[in-house]
Design an enzyme around this catalytic site. Structure first.
Site, PDB file in Angstrom:
ATOM      1  N   ALA A  12       0.827  -1.203   0.000  1.00  0.00           N
ATOM      2  CA  ALA A  12       0.000   0.000   0.000  1.00  0.00           C
ATOM      3  C   ALA A  12       0.863   1.257   0.000  1.00  0.00           C
ATOM      4  O   ALA A  12       0.672   2.171  -0.809  1.00  0.00           O
ATOM      5  CB  ALA A  12      -0.942   0.000   1.207  1.00  0.00           C
ATOM      6  N   GLU A  31       9.323   3.042   6.947  1.00  0.00           N
ATOM      7  CA  GLU A  31       9.052   1.638   7.252  1.00  0.00           C
ATOM      8  C   GLU A  31       9.776   1.230   8.524  1.00  0.00           C
ATOM      9  O   GLU A  31      10.968   1.500   8.691  1.00  0.00           O
ATOM     10  CB  GLU A  31       9.508   0.770   6.070  1.00  0.00           C
ATOM     11  CG  GLU A  31       9.726  -0.688   6.360  1.00  0.00           C
ATOM     12  CD  GLU A  31       8.487  -1.387   6.899  1.00  0.00           C
ATOM     13  OE1 GLU A  31       8.641  -2.222   7.809  1.00  0.00           O
ATOM     14  OE2 GLU A  31       7.369  -1.086   6.431  1.00  0.00           O
ATOM     15  N   GLN A  32       9.048   0.570   9.436  1.00  0.00           N
ATOM     16  CA  GLN A  32       9.647   0.266  10.731  1.00  0.00           C
ATOM     17  C   GLN A  32      10.736  -0.796  10.658  1.00  0.00           C
ATOM     18  O   GLN A  32      11.693  -0.767  11.422  1.00  0.00           O
ATOM     19  CB  GLN A  32       8.566  -0.179  11.723  1.00  0.00           C
ATOM     20  CG  GLN A  32       7.968  -1.544  11.470  1.00  0.00           C
ATOM     21  CD  GLN A  32       7.131  -2.001  12.650  1.00  0.00           C
ATOM     22  OE1 GLN A  32       7.235  -1.448  13.745  1.00  0.00           O
ATOM     23  NE2 GLN A  32       6.301  -3.001  12.427  1.00  0.00           N
ATOM     24  N   ARG A 105       4.663 -11.919  -2.811  1.00  0.00           N
ATOM     25  CA  ARG A 105       4.451 -10.569  -2.312  1.00  0.00           C
ATOM     26  C   ARG A 105       5.759  -9.770  -2.333  1.00  0.00           C
ATOM     27  O   ARG A 105       5.782  -8.589  -2.683  1.00  0.00           O
ATOM     28  CB  ARG A 105       3.894 -10.649  -0.883  1.00  0.00           C
ATOM     29  CG  ARG A 105       3.512  -9.338  -0.269  1.00  0.00           C
ATOM     30  CD  ARG A 105       2.877  -9.556   1.088  1.00  0.00           C
ATOM     31  NE  ARG A 105       1.646 -10.321   0.964  1.00  0.00           N
ATOM     32  CZ  ARG A 105       0.470  -9.788   0.703  1.00  0.00           C
ATOM     33  NH1 ARG A 105       0.359  -8.490   0.538  1.00  0.00           N
ATOM     34  NH2 ARG A 105      -0.598 -10.545   0.607  1.00  0.00           N
ATOM     35  N   TYR A 210      -1.825 -22.126  -5.792  1.00  0.00           N
ATOM     36  CA  TYR A 210      -1.607 -21.547  -7.114  1.00  0.00           C
ATOM     37  C   TYR A 210      -0.107 -21.351  -7.334  1.00  0.00           C
ATOM     38  O   TYR A 210       0.674 -21.227  -6.388  1.00  0.00           O
ATOM     39  CB  TYR A 210      -2.347 -20.219  -7.287  1.00  0.00           C
ATOM     40  CG  TYR A 210      -2.087 -19.172  -6.238  1.00  0.00           C
ATOM     41  CD1 TYR A 210      -0.946 -18.372  -6.267  1.00  0.00           C
ATOM     42  CD2 TYR A 210      -3.011 -18.945  -5.214  1.00  0.00           C
ATOM     43  CE1 TYR A 210      -0.721 -17.398  -5.320  1.00  0.00           C
ATOM     44  CE2 TYR A 210      -2.792 -17.966  -4.253  1.00  0.00           C
ATOM     45  CZ  TYR A 210      -1.648 -17.198  -4.313  1.00  0.00           C
ATOM     46  OH  TYR A 210      -1.428 -16.231  -3.366  1.00  0.00           O
ATOM     47  N   ASP A 322      -4.923  -2.103   4.850  1.00  0.00           N
ATOM     48  CA  ASP A 322      -5.376  -2.776   6.072  1.00  0.00           C
ATOM     49  C   ASP A 322      -5.541  -1.829   7.242  1.00  0.00           C
ATOM     50  O   ASP A 322      -6.299  -2.115   8.166  1.00  0.00           O
ATOM     51  CB  ASP A 322      -4.389  -3.875   6.468  1.00  0.00           C
ATOM     52  CG  ASP A 322      -4.747  -5.219   5.859  1.00  0.00           C
ATOM     53  OD1 ASP A 322      -5.710  -5.288   5.087  1.00  0.00           O
ATOM     54  OD2 ASP A 322      -4.049  -6.207   6.168  1.00  0.00           O
TER      55      ASP A 322
END
Length: 425
Positions: A12, A31-32, A105, A210, A322
Site C-alpha cells: 500500500a 518503514e519500521q 508478495r 496456485y 489494512d
C-alpha cells in the site's frame, strides 16, 4: 508542492509513493523494519489492480515475474471433482483489460521500490506519535527523529499506529478462522503443468493453491476454524506486536487478511508441521494431503476483520489498505483494494493545491469507503457460503459466465478515473 509522509513500506505505502512521485508530489515512506522481508508469501492480483500497476510502470516487471493462471477451479473436498472451472486467460483480459496474476508478495514490493528515487524509502523508522495542526502534521519516530508534511498517510497495516490517531480504540477482531500458509518447490516437470488457481471447498474449511515465481513455487493456503489446530494457537487471538513490514500483509483466499502468529519452533505458536496440518484434512482428496506434505512447514495467520470506520481521516492524516479496512481472505482483494486506495489518494492529492488537503481527504473517503465496505461484506458472505454444507452445491450450480458477471463490479472498476472525476467535481 504537497508534501506526503507515508508510514508503512509495504504494498500500500509503496504504491502510494510511486503514484505520488509520478504525479509530481514530494513523498517519503517510513518503514519500521530495518530490512523488510516477506519471505516466499504469495498473493493474487485481479485486473482492477493490474491495470493500475501497468499505468504506474510496473507492468513489464510484473509480466516477467508473475504467473498468469489460465483458469480458476473450484473442487469438491472429498474427491477433487471439478465443480466449476472459470476461464481466466484470455477471458479476463478481453472483458476487464488485464489478466489475473499470481506472484510472491516480496517480488511485487521489489518492483514498486525499484520505481522510486533513492532516498524515498526510509527503513528502521517506527512511528510512535502524531501531532497535527491546521497547516501541517508531524510524525515522530522511535529513534527521536520526526518529519513534517502536508498530509500523513497510515499504510501501517492491521496494527496501525495511525488508526489509533484517527479512530481511537478501533481494534480489529478475530474472525474465528485461521489461515495456514506454506510454499512448495515444484519439480521441473511440473512447472508448466499447473496453470490454475485451485480451491477445494469443504464444510467449515477450504484449501487453496496456485503457482508463482514463474511456476517454480506453489503457494499453499489452508483456512480452518481457529479451534481446529489447538497446538498452533498461542492462547489468544489478540493482535500481536511482532515486527515485519508495516503495510497490508495479508494471506490469500480466492482473497486476503491477517498477520502471522508469533514465530516459534515447529509445532509451537505460529508454526505448524506439515504432518499436523495434513491430519486436519483427513478424508479429503488425497491431492490435498500430498500438497501439504510437499511444504516444509506452515505459518499460522489468524484472520482479522474490522467493521467499516465512520471516517479514515482527521484534517491532515488518513489511512489506506489494512489500516483502513482489513478484510477477510476470500476474494483476493486485500492487496488489490490497497492498490486502488493508493492510486485514488495520489490522484486526489494531486489537486490538493486547488481544493486543499482536508477536502481531498474527505473526497477520498467518500469514494473509497463505500467500495471497500462492500468488498469487506462480500468477503464475509463468501466465507459463510463457501464453508456451509451447501457450498459445493452452490459452486456446481454456477455457470462460468455467471461468476464472471458477478466479478464485473469489482474487476471492472477504475479507481484512478473515479478519483480524477471526483477531484474535478
Amino acid at each position: 508542492m504537497t508534501r506526503i509522509a507515508v508510514v508503512g513500506g509495504g504494498i500500500a505505502g509503496l504504491t502510494l509513493a510511486v503514484a505520488a512521485h509520478r504525479a509530481g508530489l514530494a513523498v517519503t515512506v517510513h518503514e519500521q523494519a530495518a530490512e523488510p522481508s516477506e519471505g516466499e508469501a504469495g498473493l493474487q492480483l485481479s485486473p482492477n489492480a493490474v491495470r493500475l500497476l501497468d499505468r504506474l510502470g510496473a507492468g513489464p516487471a510484473l509480466r516477467d515475474t508473475a504467473c498468469r493462471p489460465a483458469s480458476m477451479e473450484f473442487l469438491r473436498w472429498r474427491d477433487g471433482d471439478v465443480l466449476l472451472r472459470v476461464p481466466v486467460r484470455p477471458g479476463y483480459a478481453e472483458r476487464f483489460g488485464a489478466d489475473h496474476h499470481t506472484l510472491r508478495r516480496a517480488d511485487l514490493r521489489r518492483m514498486l521500490a525499484a520505481l522510486l528515487p533513492a532516498g524515498v524509502l526510509r527503513t528502521g523508522s517506527r512511528c510512535t506519535g502524531v501531532e497535527e495542526s491546521e497547516d501541517r502534521v508531524r510524525a515522530s519516530f522511535a529513534d527521536g527523529s520526526s518529519v513534517d508534511a502536508d498530509v500523513l498517510v497510515g499504510a501501517d497495516g492491521l496494527r496501525s499506529v495511525l488508526r489509533e490517531h484517527t479512530n481511537p480504540g478501533c481494534t480489529p477482531r478475530h474472525s474465528g478462522m485461521d489461515a495456514y500458509r506454506g510454499v512448495a518447490v515444484r519439480g521441473p516437470a511440473d512447472r508448466g503443468s499447473e496453470t490454475a488457481v485451485r480451491l477445494w471447498i469443504g464444510r467449515d474449511r477450504h484449501f487453496l493453491c496456485y503457482p508463482m515465481d514463474a511456476g517454480r513455487l506453489l503457494n499453499v493456503v489452508a483456512v480452518l476454524p481457529g479451534t481446529a489446530m489447538p497446538s498452533a494457537v498461542a492462547g489468544d487471538h489478540s493482535v500481536d506486536s511482532s515486527g515485519g513490514v508495516d503495510a497490508d500483509d495479508r494471506v490469500d483466499g480466492v482473497g486476503g487478511a491477517g498477520r502471522p502468529g508469533r514465530p516459534g519452533a515447529p509445532g509451537g505458536p505460529g508454526r505448524v508441521p506439515s504432518a499436523d496440518l495434513a491430519d486436519a484434512f483427513a478424508g479429503w482428496d488425497p491431492e490435498v494431503a500430498a500438497t501439504v506434505l510437499a511444504c516444509p512447514g506452515f505459518h499460522r495467520w489468524p484472520l482479522y476483520d474490522l467493521d467499516p470506520l465512520a471516517t479514515w481521516s482527521t484534517g491532515r492524516t488518513t489511512l489506506i489498505g489494512d489500516a483502513a479496512h482489513p478484510m477477510l481472505p476470500h476474494q483476493a482483494q486485500g492487496a488489490c483494494q490497497a492498490i486502488e486506495d493508493a492510486v485514488a489518494l495520489a490522484t486526489l492529492l494531486g489537486h490538493a493545491g486547488r481544493i486543499g488537503v482536508p477536502e481531498a481527504l474527505r473526497r477520498f473517503h467518500s469514494l473509497r469507503g463505500p467500495r471497500t465496505a462492500r468488498v469487506q461484506a462480500q468477503s464475509r458472505d463468501y466465507a459463510s457460503l463457501m464453508h456451509s454444507p451447501q457450498g459445493a452445491e452452490l459452486a456446481a450450480s454456477l455457470a462460468p459466465e455467471d461468476l464472471i458477471a458477478r466479478l464485473a463490479e469489482t474487476y471492472g472498476h477504475d479507481a484512478e478515473a473515479q478519483a480524477q472525476a471526483a477531484a474535478l467535481a
